[in-house]
Design a protein around this motif. Structure first.
Motif, mmCIF file in Angstrom:
data_model
loop_
_atom_site.group_PDB
_atom_site.id
_atom_site.type_symbol
_atom_site.label_atom_id
_atom_site.label_comp_id
_atom_site.label_asym_id
_atom_site.label_seq_id
_atom_site.Cartn_x
_atom_site.Cartn_y
_atom_site.Cartn_z
ATOM 1 N N GLU A 143 0.849 -1.206 0.000
ATOM 2 C CA GLU A 143 0.000 0.000 0.000
ATOM 3 C C GLU A 143 0.878 1.247 0.000
ATOM 4 O OE1 GLU A 143 -3.873 1.016 -0.312
ATOM 5 O OE2 GLU A 143 -3.648 -0.787 0.890
ATOM 6 N N LEU A 144 0.470 2.265 -0.769
ATOM 7 C CA LEU A 144 1.166 3.552 -0.765
ATOM 8 C C LEU A 144 0.457 4.473 0.201
ATOM 9 C CD1 LEU A 144 2.095 4.588 -4.425
ATOM 10 C CD2 LEU A 144 3.622 4.416 -2.492
ATOM 11 N N THR A 145 1.179 5.032 1.132
ATOM 12 C CA THR A 145 0.556 5.903 2.129
ATOM 13 C C THR A 145 0.922 7.369 1.941
ATOM 14 O OG1 THR A 145 2.401 5.430 3.626
ATOM 15 C CG2 THR A 145 0.401 4.084 3.858
ATOM 16 N N GLU A 146 2.027 7.666 1.262
ATOM 17 C CA GLU A 146 2.430 9.057 1.047
ATOM 18 C C GLU A 146 3.257 9.186 -0.226
ATOM 19 O OE1 GLU A 146 6.375 8.954 3.934
ATOM 20 O OE2 GLU A 146 4.575 9.991 4.627
ATOM 21 N N LYS A 147 3.338 10.428 -0.728
ATOM 22 C CA LYS A 147 4.101 10.754 -1.931
ATOM 23 C C LYS A 147 3.706 9.890 -3.139
ATOM 24 C CE LYS A 147 8.173 12.516 0.481
ATOM 25 N NZ LYS A 147 9.638 12.428 0.665
ATOM 26 N N TYR A 148 2.422 9.561 -3.196
ATOM 27 C CA TYR A 148 2.005 8.729 -4.322
ATOM 28 C C TYR A 148 2.075 9.495 -5.646
ATOM 29 C CZ TYR A 148 -2.585 10.976 -4.829
ATOM 30 O OH TYR A 148 -3.590 11.866 -5.067
ATOM 31 N N GLU A 149 1.941 10.842 -5.590
ATOM 32 C CA GLU A 149 2.020 11.636 -6.831
ATOM 33 C C GLU A 149 3.397 11.492 -7.477
ATOM 34 O OE1 GLU A 149 1.126 12.978 -3.905
ATOM 35 O OE2 GLU A 149 -0.679 14.242 -4.126
ATOM 36 N N GLU A 150 4.455 11.514 -6.646
ATOM 37 C CA GLU A 150 5.805 11.358 -7.182
ATOM 38 C C GLU A 150 6.002 9.969 -7.777
ATOM 39 O OE1 GLU A 150 8.118 13.691 -7.582
ATOM 40 O OE2 GLU A 150 6.527 15.031 -6.866
ATOM 41 N N ARG A 151 5.403 8.978 -7.116
ATOM 42 C CA ARG A 151 5.509 7.604 -7.618
ATOM 43 C C ARG A 151 4.787 7.468 -8.962
ATOM 44 N NH1 ARG A 151 8.202 3.230 -8.705
ATOM 45 N NH2 ARG A 151 7.039 1.277 -8.459
ATOM 46 N N ILE A 152 3.634 8.141 -9.098
ATOM 47 C CA ILE A 152 2.889 8.122 -10.366
ATOM 48 C C ILE A 152 3.756 8.703 -11.486
ATOM 49 C CG2 ILE A 152 0.989 9.233 -11.612
ATOM 50 C CD1 ILE A 152 -0.723 8.865 -9.101
ATOM 51 N N LYS A 153 4.364 9.855 -11.225
ATOM 52 C CA LYS A 153 5.219 10.493 -12.233
ATOM 53 C C LYS A 153 6.367 9.570 -12.632
ATOM 54 C CE LYS A 153 4.321 15.174 -10.513
ATOM 55 N NZ LYS A 153 4.921 16.370 -9.880
ATOM 56 N N GLU A 154 6.992 8.986 -11.628
ATOM 57 C CA GLU A 154 8.149 8.112 -11.868
ATOM 58 C C GLU A 154 7.758 6.909 -12.729
ATOM 59 O OE1 GLU A 154 10.756 4.946 -9.241
ATOM 60 O OE2 GLU A 154 9.899 6.695 -8.214
ATOM 61 N N VAL A 155 6.635 6.275 -12.387
ATOM 62 C CA VAL A 155 6.203 5.073 -13.114
ATOM 63 C C VAL A 155 5.793 5.418 -14.542
ATOM 64 C CG1 VAL A 155 4.455 3.261 -13.239
ATOM 65 C CG2 VAL A 155 5.506 3.832 -11.049
ATOM 66 N N ILE A 156 4.986 6.467 -14.709
ATOM 67 C CA ILE A 156 4.488 6.808 -16.051
ATOM 68 C C ILE A 156 5.626 7.268 -16.953
ATOM 69 C CG2 ILE A 156 2.979 8.355 -17.363
ATOM 70 C CD1 ILE A 156 0.987 8.226 -15.096
ATOM 71 N N GLN A 157 6.532 8.076 -16.443
ATOM 72 C CA GLN A 157 7.677 8.503 -17.253
ATOM 73 C C GLN A 157 8.512 7.307 -17.694
ATOM 74 O OE1 GLN A 157 9.671 11.548 -14.872
ATOM 75 N NE2 GLN A 157 8.783 13.145 -16.162
ATOM 76 N N GLY A 158 8.527 6.285 -16.859
ATOM 77 C CA GLY A 158 9.306 5.089 -17.190
ATOM 78 C C GLY A 158 8.685 4.232 -18.266
ATOM 79 N N ILE A 159 7.386 4.384 -18.488
ATOM 80 C CA ILE A 159 6.719 3.535 -19.497
ATOM 81 C C ILE A 159 6.329 4.297 -20.755
ATOM 82 C CG2 ILE A 159 5.831 1.945 -17.738
ATOM 83 C CD1 ILE A 159 3.114 3.294 -18.028
ATOM 84 N N ILE A 160 6.609 5.611 -20.801
ATOM 85 C CA ILE A 160 6.300 6.365 -22.033
ATOM 86 C C ILE A 160 7.224 5.862 -23.139
ATOM 87 C CG2 ILE A 160 6.323 8.623 -23.155
ATOM 88 C CD1 ILE A 160 5.726 9.889 -20.460
ATOM 89 N N PRO A 161 6.650 5.388 -24.244
ATOM 90 C CA PRO A 161 7.493 4.873 -25.328
ATOM 91 C C PRO A 161 8.160 6.012 -26.093
ATOM 92 C CG PRO A 161 5.207 4.872 -26.013
ATOM 93 C CD PRO A 161 5.212 5.321 -24.575
ATOM 94 N N ASN A 162 9.175 5.693 -26.882
ATOM 95 C CA ASN A 162 9.747 6.744 -27.726
ATOM 96 C C ASN A 162 8.762 7.075 -28.841
ATOM 97 O OD1 ASN A 162 10.170 5.017 -30.042
ATOM 98 N ND2 ASN A 162 12.036 4.262 -29.083
ATOM 99 N N ALA A 163 9.018 8.162 -29.547
ATOM 100 C CA ALA A 163 8.057 8.683 -30.520
ATOM 101 C C ALA A 163 7.763 7.709 -31.656
ATOM 102 C CB ALA A 163 8.572 10.001 -31.095
ATOM 103 N N TYR A 164 8.669 6.799 -31.930
ATOM 104 C CA TYR A 164 8.461 5.854 -33.031
ATOM 105 C C TYR A 164 7.421 4.793 -32.685
ATOM 106 C CZ TYR A 164 12.774 8.063 -34.518
ATOM 107 O OH TYR A 164 13.713 8.995 -34.864
ATOM 108 N N LYS A 165 7.149 4.620 -31.381
ATOM 109 C CA LYS A 165 6.177 3.617 -30.943
ATOM 110 C C LYS A 165 4.911 4.256 -30.374
ATOM 111 C CE LYS A 165 9.731 0.171 -29.827
ATOM 112 N NZ LYS A 165 10.329 -0.660 -28.742
ATOM 113 N N ALA A 166 4.964 5.550 -30.109
ATOM 114 C CA ALA A 166 3.812 6.235 -29.515
ATOM 115 C C ALA A 166 2.883 6.761 -30.606
ATOM 116 C CB ALA A 166 4.286 7.394 -28.643
ATOM 117 N N ASP A 167 1.635 7.025 -30.235
ATOM 118 C CA ASP A 167 0.685 7.624 -31.173
ATOM 119 C C ASP A 167 0.829 9.148 -31.073
ATOM 120 O OD1 ASP A 167 -1.299 8.177 -32.928
ATOM 121 O OD2 ASP A 167 -2.949 7.565 -31.650
ATOM 122 N N THR A 168 1.873 9.670 -31.703
ATOM 123 C CA THR A 168 2.175 11.098 -31.553
ATOM 124 C C THR A 168 1.126 11.990 -32.205
ATOM 125 O OG1 THR A 168 3.610 10.931 -33.493
ATOM 126 C CG2 THR A 168 4.670 10.786 -31.344
#
Length: 704
Positions: free
Chosen positions: A155-180
Motif C-alpha cells: 500500500e502507498l501511504t504518502e508521496k504517491y504523486e511522485e511515484r505516479i510520475k516516476e512510473v508513467i515517465q518510465g513507461i512512455i514509449p519513444n516517438a516511433y512507438k507512440a501515437d504522436t
C-alpha cells in the motif's frame, strides 16, 4: 439436433421461469441457452441443473452467475482438470471477478494469453507467488501491472504523486512507438500533465513528430509552449517565441537568446519592454520590425526615427505619422481598404492619390469630379467607385484624357460607352485598343473595331454589339462577355462559342443565365469550369456537380462556397489529395459543427486546429465530444491524458473505472468529476497507484 426452442418455451415469460427452475430437464436448459432473451440465458447460467459444457460456455457472458452457481465448486472438486477445460473467453471473464476461487488463479498462472494475464494482475485476490511469476511475462503491460499490484508492491501511504510520475515517465514509449498524432491533438485542446510534457521535451525522438508541430500551432496550450521554449532544437524554440500563446514570462526568458530575436519581433503579443530592448539590436532588420510592431511604445519609435540606418528611420517615421493620423500616399496606395476617414484627411494634401483609391467615398469623388485639376478629374473618371451620374457628367468633360478615363471605367454603362463615347474621335481609339488583343506592342483588330464604331455610330446599340460580336475578333467578344450590362441574348450566344477565353468571360459574368452556366459547366476547359465555380450566382445544383471535378483549381473555389450541402463540404474538408482544397473547406464558415467534431477525431485534426485555434473555446460541447473520443484511444498514454479532463462523461468514467488498463483506472481516480461511488470502488483496486489516488480524492470529498 434441432436447436430451436420447443413450442412451450417460445413464450418469453414461460422460458424465463423454466430457466430459473432447478428441476428443469438439462436438455431443455441446453435449448434455453440458445434463447435470444438475455434474462433467460442468464438464468440458465445460474441453474445447477445446466449441463457442464453449456454452463462453461455461458460463463463468458455471465461470469457472476457461473461463479455463484452452487454446482460450480462441486464441479471443480469432481474434475481436477476442469480449469483447463474452461473456454478461453469464459476464463478471461471470470478472472476479473473478486469471488473467483484462488485455486483457479493459481491454476492459470502459466497461461501465455495476454488477456488472461492482465485479468490476473488486475484481480485484487491474486497471490504474491502468482504475481512474482507474472513479473517475468513477455508482455510489458503485464509486468507493469504485476509490479504495481497491492499484494506485491504494498500500500502507498504518502508521496504517491511522485511515484505516479516516476512510473508513467518510465513507461512512455519513444516517438516511433507512440501515437504522436493523437498527442499533438491533445496538446492543442487540453492541458497535458507537466511531467509528461517534460519527458517529451527531453526525448529527442519527439522533436519532429510532436515538438516542432506544436511549436508552430496557434492552438497549442501555453503550458506546453513554456517547455518548448527550453527545447534543445533551435527551430522549435524560434517557433515557440513566435507563437501567440506563449506566456509573456517565457518570451522574456527567450529575449536573452540571439537566435530567436526575429521570432520575438514577429509575435504580436511580445510586450513593450522586450521590444524596447530589441530596438538597439545590431541587426537593422530587427530594428525595422520593432518599429512596425503594434506594441512598440512611442518613445522607442521616436528614438528609432533618429536611427543612423535610413530604412529603420523611415519605418519609424511612417508609423509615428500613422499613429498621429498622417498616412503617406504610398501607404494608402498599397492598402485598398484604407478607411474613408483617412482618405478624407489625405485629400487635402494629395487629392490625386485619394481620387484613384477604390475606397474613396462617392461624395468625395463627386467633389473631385468638379475640380479644375484635369488629372484629378481623370483619376475620378477611372475610379471603380464612381457613380453612374458622375461618369455621365465626366463623359462630357472638355478634357479628352478625362473622357478616355470614363471609357476605361468598367462601370461605365454600355449605352454610354458605345452610343456616346464611341462617337468621340479622341475616345474611340481608346475603346478600340481596349477591345483588341495585344501582340508585340501592336493591336491588330483595333482598326476594324474603329471602322465598325464609325460605320454604326448612328445605329441602335443592338446593331453595334452584333457587328462587334461577329467581326471584332476574339478579344472584342471577350471584352463584351465580361460586360456587366451586356444584353442576355449576347451572353447566350457567346456561351455557345468554341473560344475558351470567351466562354470563360461568360462564366465570370454575374448576369449570365443559369441555362448558360449549366452548359459551360460541361466545358472540357478547366478555366471555364473554374469561372463557373467562382461565379457567386452559380446555383447549388451546379456547385454540387463541380464538387466531383478532378481539377484542384475548380475544387478550390467550390470549397469556399457557403451554400454547399454539409455532406459535400465535409467531404472537401477531408480531401486526401489537396491540402489547399482541404484548407479552404476547413475555413468555410458553413462547415457544420458536427462535421468539425468528426474532423477533430480524425486524420486532419491538427490541420483544422491550426487554421481554427479558437473553435473549441467557442464550442465547449464539441470539446467534450472530442475528449470523450480520445479517452477511448487504444494507446494508454492518450486515453490517460483525455480521461483526466473534467469534460469526460459520467458514463465513460464508469466504463473506464472497470478498464483492464491500470493507467485508465488511475485517470478516472484523478478525474475531478469522478463520483464517490466510482472512487469507493477504485479505492479497493488491485493497483497501488489507483488505490492511493482514489483514497486521496475520497478524503478531499469528505473534507469539502
Amino acid at each position: 439436433m434441432d436447436h430451436t426452442t420447443p413450442p412451450l418455451t417460445k413464450n418469453v415469460t414461460q422460458a424465463q421461469l423454466l430457466a430459473a427452475e432447478p428441476s428443469t430437464d438439462p436438455e431443455l436448459l441446453r435449448e434455453l441457452a440458445l434463447s435470444t432473451d438475455k434474462i433467460t440465458r442468464q438464468s440458465v447460467a445460474g441453474n445447477p441443473n445446466t449441463p457442464v459444457d453449456v454452463l462453461l460456455r455461458l460463463g463468458a457472458e455471465f461470469p457472476s452467475q457461473l461463479l455463484d452457481n452452487p454446482v460450480f465448486p462441486l464441479l471443480l472438486l469432481e474434475n481436477l482438470n476442469l480449469v483447463a477445460e474452461i473456454p478461453l473467453n469464459t476464463l478471461r471473464s471470470i478472472l476479473r471477478h473478486e469471488n473467483v476461487p484462488v485455486y483457479i488463479l493459481e491454476q492459470v498462472a502459466e497461461k501465455a494469453d495476454l488477456e488472461v494475464q492482465l485479468a490476473l494482475v488486475n484481480n485484487v485476490q491474486t497471490p504474491k507467488g502468482v504475481l512474482n511469476r507474472l513479473t517475468q511475462s513477455r508482455h510489458p503491460q503485464v509486468v507493469e501491472s504485476a509490479c504495481l499490484h497491492i499484494n506485491l508492491a504494498g500500500e502507498l501511504t504518502e508521496k504517491y504523486e511522485e511515484r505516479i510520475k516516476e512510473v508513467i515517465q518510465g513507461i512512455i514509449p519513444n516517438a516511433y512507438k507512440a501515437d504522436t498524432s493523437d498527442l499533438v491533438v491533445l496538446a492543442q485542446i487540453c492541458p497535458i500533465p507537466e511531467f509528461i510534457v517534460e519527458h517529451c521535451i527531453k526525448d529527442f525522438s519527439y522533436k519532429d513528430f510532436l515538438c516542432r508541430k506544436l511549436a508552430n500551432s496557434p492552438a497549442t496550450f501555453p503550458n506546453f509552449l513554456k517547455h518548448l521554449a527550453n527545447h534543445s532544437d533551435g527551430w522549435t524554440r524560434g517557433k515557440a517565441a513566435e507563437n501567440p500563446n506563449t506566456p509573456t514570462e517565457t518570451l522574456r526568458k527567450l529575449a536573452t537568446e540571439n537566435q530567436v530575436t526575429f521570432s520575438l519581433v514577429c509575435n504580436f503579443n511580445t510586450p513593450a519592454d522586450i521590444l524596447e530592448s530589441l530596438s538597439t539590436d545590431q541587426n537593422p532588420t530587427i530594428r525595422i520590425k520593432v518599429a512596425e510592431h503594434p506594441n512598440t511604445p512611442l518613445n522607442v519609435l521616436k528614438d528609432l526615427a533618429n536611427d543612423l540606418n535610413i530604412h529603420v528611420a523611415n519605418a519609424a517615421t511612417k508609423v509615428i505619422g500613422e499613429l498621429q493620423g498622417e498616412y503617406t500616399a504610398e501607404a494608402v496606395r498599397k492598402n485598398p481598404k484604407t478607411p474613408p476617414d483617412v482618405l478624407e484627411k489625405l485629400a487635402q494634401k494629395d487629392p490625386r492619390t485619394v481620387g484613384e483609391h477604390p475606397n474613396t467615398p462617392p461624395e468625395l469623388l463627386l467633389k473631385f469630379s468638379k475640380s479644375v485639376d484635369e488629372r484629378l478629374r481623370e483619376s475620378v473618371a477611372e475610379n471603380p467607385n464612381a457613380s453612374v451620374s458622375i461618369l455621365k457628367e465626366l463623359a462630357q468633360d472638355d478634357s479628352s484624357m478625362v473622357r478616355c478615363g470614363v471609357a476605361k471605367n468598367p462601370n461605365t454603362p454600355i449605352n454610354l460607352l458605345f452610343k456616346e463615347l464611341a462617337r468621340d474621335a479622341w475616345v474611340s481609339g481608346a475603346i478600340a485598343y481596349r477591345m483588341s488583343s495585344e501582340k508585340y506592342g501592336k493591336y491588330p483588330e483595333a482598326e476594324s473595331i474603329l471602322d465598325i464604331l464609325a460605320e454604326e455610330s448612328t445605329s441602335p446599340l443592338e446593331t453595334i454589339l452584333q457587328r462587334l460580336a461577329q467581326e471584332g475578333g476574339e478579344a472584342a467578344r471577350l471584352f463584351l462577355a465580361r460586360r456587366f450590362d451586356l444584353p442576355v441574348n449576347f451572353l447566350t450566344q457567346f456561351a455557345e462559342s468554341t473560344e475558351v477565353n470567351v466562354c470563360e468571360g461568360v462564366a465570370q459574368n454575374l448576369n449570365t443565365p443559369v441555362t448558360c452556366l449549366e452548359k459551360l459547366v460541361q466545358s472540357p476547359a478547366t478555366k471555364v469550369r473554374e469561372a463557373v465555380a467562382q461565379n457567386p450566382n452559380t446555383p447549388i445544383s451546379i456547385l454540387e456537380q463541380l464538387s466531383k471535378d478532378k481539377n484542384y483549381d475548380v475544387l478550390l473555389h467550390i470549397a469556399q462556397k457557403t451554400n454547399l450541402s454539409p455532406e459535400i463540404l465535409e467531404e472537401l474538408a477531408g480531401s486526401k489529395y489537396s491540402d489547399q482544397v482541404r484548407e479552404k473547406a476547413m475555413l468555410n464558415p458553413s462547415l457544420p459543427k458536427e462535421a468539425v467534431e468528426r474532423i477533430l477525431c480524425g486524420e486532419y485534426a491538427t490541420h483544422y486546429l491550426k487554421l481554427n485555434p479558437d473553435f473549441l473555446s467557442r464550442h465547449p460541447d464539441s470539446l467534450a465530444v472530442t475528449l470523450n473520443y480520445y479517452a477511448k484511444s487504444e494507446f494508454p498514454l492518450v486515453s490517460f491524458i483525455a480521461l483526466n479532463q473534467p469534460q469526460i462523461s459520467q458514463e465513460l468514467l464508469q466504463e473506464k473505472s472497470l478498464s483492464i488498463s491500470w493507467l485508465e483506472r488511475l485517470a478516472v481516480a484523478q478525474n475531478p468529476q469522478a463520483i464517490q461511488q466510482i472512487l469507493t470502488q477504485l479505492a479497493q483496486d488491485s493497483n497501488q497507484l489507483v488505490r492511493a489516488a482514489a483514497k486521496d480524492r475520497l478524503q478531499d470529498l469528505s473534507s469539502s
